[in-house]
Design a protein around this motif. Structure first.
Motif, PDB file in Angstrom:
ATOM      1  N   PRO A  90     -23.469   1.772  21.591  1.00 56.79           N
ATOM      2  CA  PRO A  90     -23.844   0.611  20.773  1.00 56.79           C
ATOM      3  C   PRO A  90     -22.588  -0.214  20.431  1.00 56.79           C
ATOM      4  N   ARG A  91     -22.816  -1.495  20.183  1.00 60.74           N
ATOM      5  CA  ARG A  91     -21.695  -2.360  19.810  1.00 60.74           C
ATOM      6  C   ARG A  91     -21.126  -1.945  18.461  1.00 60.74           C
ATOM      7  N   ASP A  92     -19.817  -2.203  18.285  1.00 61.57           N
ATOM      8  CA  ASP A  92     -19.162  -1.872  17.020  1.00 61.57           C
ATOM      9  C   ASP A  92     -19.635  -2.820  15.922  1.00 61.57           C
ATOM     10  N   ILE A  93     -19.483  -2.367  14.697  1.00 61.32           N
ATOM     11  CA  ILE A  93     -19.814  -3.190  13.530  1.00 61.32           C
ATOM     12  C   ILE A  93     -18.513  -3.536  12.825  1.00 61.32           C
ATOM     13  N   MET A  94     -18.320  -4.821  12.551  1.00 60.34           N
ATOM     14  CA  MET A  94     -17.139  -5.280  11.815  1.00 60.34           C
ATOM     15  C   MET A  94     -17.588  -5.580  10.391  1.00 60.34           C
ATOM     16  N   VAL A  95     -16.864  -5.032   9.430  1.00 66.40           N
ATOM     17  CA  VAL A  95     -17.193  -5.211   8.017  1.00 66.40           C
ATOM     18  C   VAL A  95     -15.996  -5.887   7.339  1.00 66.40           C
ATOM     19  N   HIS A  96     -16.293  -6.950   6.591  1.00 68.39           N
ATOM     20  CA  HIS A  96     -15.275  -7.665   5.812  1.00 68.39           C
ATOM     21  C   HIS A  96     -15.509  -7.360   4.338  1.00 68.39           C
ATOM     22  N   PRO A  97     -14.717  -6.441   3.770  1.00 66.87           N
ATOM     23  CA  PRO A  97     -14.910  -6.153   2.342  1.00 66.87           C
ATOM     24  C   PRO A  97     -14.314  -7.277   1.491  1.00 66.87           C
ATOM     25  N   LYS A  98     -14.806  -7.368   0.279  1.00 66.27           N
ATOM     26  CA  LYS A  98     -14.257  -8.341  -0.667  1.00 66.27           C
ATOM     27  C   LYS A  98     -12.860  -7.857  -1.056  1.00 66.27           C
ATOM     28  N   PRO A  99     -11.857  -8.732  -0.990  1.00 63.55           N
ATOM     29  CA  PRO A  99     -10.501  -8.287  -1.361  1.00 63.55           C
ATOM     30  C   PRO A  99     -10.463  -7.906  -2.838  1.00 63.55           C
ATOM     31  N   GLU A 100      -9.695  -6.918  -3.113  1.00 54.93           N
ATOM     32  CA  GLU A 100      -9.576  -6.481  -4.502  1.00 54.93           C
ATOM     33  C   GLU A 100      -8.753  -7.492  -5.277  1.00 54.93           C
ATOM     34  N   GLU A 101      -9.152  -7.669  -6.529  1.00 55.29           N
ATOM     35  CA  GLU A 101      -8.442  -8.602  -7.405  1.00 55.29           C
ATOM     36  C   GLU A 101      -7.088  -7.984  -7.767  1.00 55.29           C
ATOM     37  N   PRO A 102      -6.019  -8.788  -7.713  1.00 54.26           N
ATOM     38  CA  PRO A 102      -4.724  -8.247  -8.137  1.00 54.26           C
ATOM     39  C   PRO A 102      -4.767  -7.912  -9.626  1.00 54.26           C
ATOM     40  N   GLN A 103      -4.240  -6.744  -9.940  1.00 57.05           N
ATOM     41  CA  GLN A 103      -4.260  -6.322 -11.343  1.00 57.05           C
ATOM     42  C   GLN A 103      -3.027  -6.855 -12.051  1.00 57.05           C
ATOM     43  N   SER A 104      -3.254  -7.402 -13.235  1.00 62.51           N
ATOM     44  CA  SER A 104      -2.123  -7.987 -13.957  1.00 62.51           C
ATOM     45  C   SER A 104      -1.577  -7.045 -14.988  1.00 62.51           C
TER      46      SER A 104
END
Length: 160
Positions: free
Chosen positions: A146-160
């Motif tokens: 089967p074809r691969d699945i590409m997942v784009h996660p939401k980038p984590e917010e930089p912690q201040s």
């Protein structure tokens, strides 16, 4: 001169002077007429030269601006490539998930649910995925896997 006899020489001198005076008068009139004709042409030529100079200056300015825009465009392209590369680092590729033709609209939900189970996430804190899609040609005949699945996660917010 009234007492002098009229000789051929005297007549020639008088005619010569009259001829010279007439020639001078004609040349003066021709010069005046030429001035009247040529002056507007000279003015037009000067106007055209001025317009040409202004156009040349505008063209040089446009060329300079074009070069600056090109340099800015190259810089922007480089920035975009860097940003794309940075976001690609966060992408995750999955292999071996069986394909279902009806999955396309729900692939994002399928992957979110599966990742939440695998990562044992709390129900109120599931992983946030921006995109999920199959990569490769869906119409390739005799596909072994089967074809691969590409997942784009939401980038984590930089912690201040």
């Amino acid at each position: 001169m009234a007492n002098e006899p009229v000789t051929v020489q005297v007549l020639q001198d008088v005619l010569q002077k009259a001829l010279q005076q007439t020639e001078k008068n004609i040349l003066d009139k021709v010069n005046i007429q030429l001035q009247e004709i040529l002056q507007p042409m000279a003015d037009q030529i000067n106007d055209m030269a001025k317009t040409l100079e202004e156009t040349s200056e505008k063209a040089e300015t446009a060329l300079t601006l074009s070069k600056e825009i090109q340099a800015g465009s190259d810089s922007m392209k480089e920035r975009i490539l860097l940003l794309e590369a940075a976001t690609r680092k966060q992408n995750v590729k999955f292999r071996g998930f069986q394909e279902d033709p009806a999955e396309t609209p729900t692939l994002l939900n399928i992957m979110t649910t599966w990742l939440a189970e695998v990562l044992q996430c709390e129900e109120d804190d599931p992983p946030v995925i921006l995109k999920a899609y199959r990569i490769g040609n869906p119409n390739k005949p005799n596909r072994k896997y089967p074809r691969d699945i590409m997942v784009h996660p939401k980038p984590e917010e930089p912690q201040s």
